[in-house]
Design a protein around this motif. Structure first.
Motif, PDB file in Angstrom:
ATOM      1  N   VAL A 298       0.838  -1.203   0.000  1.00  0.00           N
ATOM      2  CA  VAL A 298       0.000   0.000   0.000  1.00  0.00           C
ATOM      3  C   VAL A 298       0.873   1.254   0.000  1.00  0.00           C
ATOM      4  O   VAL A 298       0.603   2.226  -0.720  1.00  0.00           O
ATOM      5  CB  VAL A 298      -0.955  -0.008   1.211  1.00  0.00           C
ATOM      6  N   LEU A 299       1.944   1.234   0.796  1.00  0.00           N
ATOM      7  CA  LEU A 299       2.856   2.377   0.848  1.00  0.00           C
ATOM      8  C   LEU A 299       3.531   2.601  -0.501  1.00  0.00           C
ATOM      9  O   LEU A 299       3.632   3.748  -0.980  1.00  0.00           O
ATOM     10  CB  LEU A 299       3.915   2.135   1.928  1.00  0.00           C
ATOM     11  N   ILE A 300       3.993   1.532  -1.140  1.00  0.00           N
ATOM     12  CA  ILE A 300       4.637   1.664  -2.453  1.00  0.00           C
ATOM     13  C   ILE A 300       3.660   2.219  -3.482  1.00  0.00           C
ATOM     14  O   ILE A 300       4.009   3.085  -4.300  1.00  0.00           O
ATOM     15  CB  ILE A 300       5.200   0.303  -2.911  1.00  0.00           C
ATOM     16  N   LEU A 301       2.415   1.736  -3.445  1.00  0.00           N
ATOM     17  CA  LEU A 301       1.408   2.251  -4.372  1.00  0.00           C
ATOM     18  C   LEU A 301       1.159   3.739  -4.135  1.00  0.00           C
ATOM     19  O   LEU A 301       1.045   4.526  -5.087  1.00  0.00           O
ATOM     20  CB  LEU A 301       0.100   1.476  -4.218  1.00  0.00           C
ATOM     21  N   ALA A 302       1.057   4.135  -2.869  1.00  0.00           N
ATOM     22  CA  ALA A 302       0.791   5.537  -2.555  1.00  0.00           C
ATOM     23  C   ALA A 302       1.904   6.447  -3.062  1.00  0.00           C
ATOM     24  O   ALA A 302       1.649   7.579  -3.508  1.00  0.00           O
ATOM     25  CB  ALA A 302       0.617   5.710  -1.041  1.00  0.00           C
ATOM     26  N   VAL A 303       3.143   5.955  -3.028  1.00  0.00           N
ATOM     27  CA  VAL A 303       4.284   6.775  -3.437  1.00  0.00           C
ATOM     28  C   VAL A 303       4.474   6.762  -4.955  1.00  0.00           C
ATOM     29  O   VAL A 303       4.701   7.809  -5.584  1.00  0.00           O
ATOM     30  CB  VAL A 303       5.572   6.297  -2.733  1.00  0.00           C
ATOM     31  N   PHE A 304       4.371   5.590  -5.567  1.00  0.00           N
ATOM     32  CA  PHE A 304       4.755   5.444  -6.967  1.00  0.00           C
ATOM     33  C   PHE A 304       3.598   5.502  -7.960  1.00  0.00           C
ATOM     34  O   PHE A 304       3.833   5.762  -9.148  1.00  0.00           O
ATOM     35  CB  PHE A 304       5.507   4.123  -7.166  1.00  0.00           C
ATOM     36  N   LEU A 305       2.382   5.229  -7.520  1.00  0.00           N
ATOM     37  CA  LEU A 305       1.267   5.211  -8.465  1.00  0.00           C
ATOM     38  C   LEU A 305       1.081   6.545  -9.195  1.00  0.00           C
ATOM     39  O   LEU A 305       0.807   6.538 -10.406  1.00  0.00           O
ATOM     40  CB  LEU A 305      -0.027   4.810  -7.749  1.00  0.00           C
ATOM     41  N   PRO A 306       1.228   7.701  -8.520  1.00  0.00           N
ATOM     42  CA  PRO A 306       1.077   8.963  -9.264  1.00  0.00           C
ATOM     43  C   PRO A 306       2.116   9.146 -10.369  1.00  0.00           C
ATOM     44  O   PRO A 306       1.881   9.934 -11.301  1.00  0.00           O
ATOM     45  CB  PRO A 306       1.258  10.025  -8.166  1.00  0.00           C
ATOM     46  N   ALA A 307       3.243   8.432 -10.290  1.00  0.00           N
ATOM     47  CA  ALA A 307       4.300   8.606 -11.290  1.00  0.00           C
ATOM     48  C   ALA A 307       4.255   7.563 -12.395  1.00  0.00           C
ATOM     49  O   ALA A 307       5.049   7.644 -13.343  1.00  0.00           O
ATOM     50  CB  ALA A 307       5.669   8.544 -10.607  1.00  0.00           C
ATOM     51  N   VAL A 308       3.347   6.602 -12.311  1.00  0.00           N
ATOM     52  CA  VAL A 308       3.382   5.500 -13.270  1.00  0.00           C
ATOM     53  C   VAL A 308       3.069   5.964 -14.687  1.00  0.00           C
ATOM     54  O   VAL A 308       3.648   5.464 -15.663  1.00  0.00           O
ATOM     55  CB  VAL A 308       2.415   4.369 -12.827  1.00  0.00           C
TER      56      VAL A 308
END
Length: 471
Positions: A298-308
């Motif tokens: 969940v933490l990785i998604l929160a950090v990286f999802l906006p940059a995908v």
């Protein structure tokens, strides 16, 4: 702080895993210990090494740090060899080593690690009895494990359900799911899912090798799967992928496709719960490993999802993207694997990086040639097409032909890269299992083999579909 340590120790208690297994109808062979005599909730907090709970025949005492340590025997070690080792952390490239707490990672009681027979039984006697549906754990031929442990399944329905759940984090699932997304659903969605998958799995595997917590002790845990037994335990990368993939699938597709959000939420809950519970059921992770894997994803998604979207656009459109992609993924693979012991995590991470690089490069070539163009923004949200015999038939035909070709590419590249790497680095190629455990062979073999698989997935096979009229 003391309360947090007790909570962490309690969640890592292997007896809780064994209790969940027994609740679901899993039993060890006759005489299997029902509890872990050596486990106490303060062991993790105190850094104690005696948390294996193996019988006396499966342990050997060593010295380290000024205190006695219990070390579980590997299947290839003898008690005399074990007693002669005096250092607290003996490891080698083949993985004959000990974890930070002195326990052999994933030790399993059985004939291979000195599981004691019952009084009155002749040594080596076959102890098979009609006590339920007996099965052997799924093993990895590369590790050379010779485990003779059997287990009894009282609930076949739960066994097959959780076996399916654990397969949702294995290679067979990935080689079906990602191609299906790219070839039959939405190539743009599939590309971005693979980007997230690579980030999540890479960070998860690296974190495992930094923390180096052993897998739950057996006994009391019954190992229904030992395929990844040589890897460390914290966090559960199955739980991470089982959380990240469905969440990313819904977050990336909702708004671009028309479907009720409640369906996406149900998918996330069912998928995530099934994968997470399956790892405890299989005896491969503690409750703490699974919880940590969930929140880490969940933490990785929160950090990286906006940059995908930016990363995907760069991969597809930037002129120098292939050079940067290949160099970056190679660097991540080379500088991440400084382990002092071999485990399956190194090869798995290399093939994840290779697959990600191959898909990114294939997507770039697609854009240059105008194949599989992304739908323009004004077309969103896309309407789900009506299911017809023709539509389903073409989708299944694409999947069947494509997956067979991917397996052929994988097999062909494997036949080429392993002998070539052995020749380049002067590694004896007579024993393929031993050669593949050498870093200079394993990394190029995995990286280039799965890089070509990813490139075929994103470009070569879709181009073939275009020629065959299956686009």
């Amino acid at each position: 702080m003391a309360l947090a340590r007790r909570l962490i120790a309690s969640l890592q208690d292997p007896e809780k895993v064994a209790r969940f297994q027994r609740l679901c109808g899993v039993e060890g062979p006759p005489g299997w210990p029902k509890g872990s005599a050596s486990w106490t909730p303060t062991m993790l907090a105190n850094g104690s090494s005696s948390c294996c709970g193996c019988p006396a025949g499966a342990q050997a005492e060593g010295e380290g740090g000024g205190a006695d340590r219990h070390r579980g025997l590997s299947s290839s070690s003898s008690s005399s060899n074990s007693s002669s080792n005096s250092s607290s952390h003996k490891v080698d490239e083949q993985g004959d080593g000990w974890d930070w707490n002195g326990v052999k990672n994933g030790l399993i009681a059985g004939e291979a690690c000195g599981f004691e027979s019952h009084p009155g039984e002749a040594p080596g006697r076959d102890k098979r009895q009609p006590w339920g549906a007996k099965r052997q754990p799924r093993r990895n031929s590369l590790t050379g494990e010779t485990i003779c442990q059997e287990f009894s399944i009282r609930s076949p329905l739960l066994y097959y359900l959780f076996s399916f759940g654990t397969e949702l984090g294995n290679e067979l699932f990935y080689i079906l799911f990602f191609p299906f997304c790219i070839w039959n659903l939405d190539a743009c969605l599939g590309r971005r899912l693979i980007i997230i998958w690579v980030w999540v799995m890479y960070l998860g595997q690296c974190t495992k090798d930094v923390i180096r917590w052993p897998r739950p002790a057996s006994p009391p845990v019954v190992k229904l799967e030992i395929f990844y037994n040589s890897e460390y335990s914290m966090p559960s990368t199955h739980a991470m992928s089982g959380t990240a993939i469905p969440m990313a699938l819904v977050l990336l597709s909702y708004g671009q496709w028309q479907y009720p959000l409640i369906y996406g939420l149900i998918l996330i809950i069912c998928w995530c719960s099934l994968v997470c519970c399956s790892r405890i059921y299989m005896g491969m992770h503690s409750i703490l490993d699974v919880i940590a894997g969930f929140f880490y994803a969940v933490l990785i998604l929160a950090v990286f999802l906006p940059a995908v979207d930016l990363v995907d656009k760069f991969n597809v459109t930037c002129k120098y993207a292939p050079l940067i992609i290949i160099s970056l993924h190679l660097a991540l693979g080379i500088f991440s694997f400084t382990l002092d012991t071999w485990s399956t995590s190194r090869g798995d991470t290399a093939q994840i990086l290779g697959c990600g690089a191959g898909v990114a490069c294939g997507s770039h070539v697609n854009n240059l040639l105008g194949l599989m163009p992304d739908p323009p923004p004004e077309m969103f949200p896309l309407v789900t097409p009506s299911l017809t015999v023709t539509l389903v038939g073409k989708a299944m035909l694409r999947l069947l032909i494509g997956v067979v070709l991917l397996l052929l590419v994988k097999t062909g590249m494997k036949k080429i890269t392993i002998p070539l790497a052995c020749k380049i680095f002067n590694v004896p190629s007579g024993d393929t299992q031993q050669a593949r455990q050498r870093m200079e062979v394993e990394l190029p073999y995995r990286y280039f083999t799965y890089g070509m698989v990813g490139f075929s997935l994103a470009f070569l096979i879709p181009a073939l579909f275009h020629v065959m009229g299956l686009s």
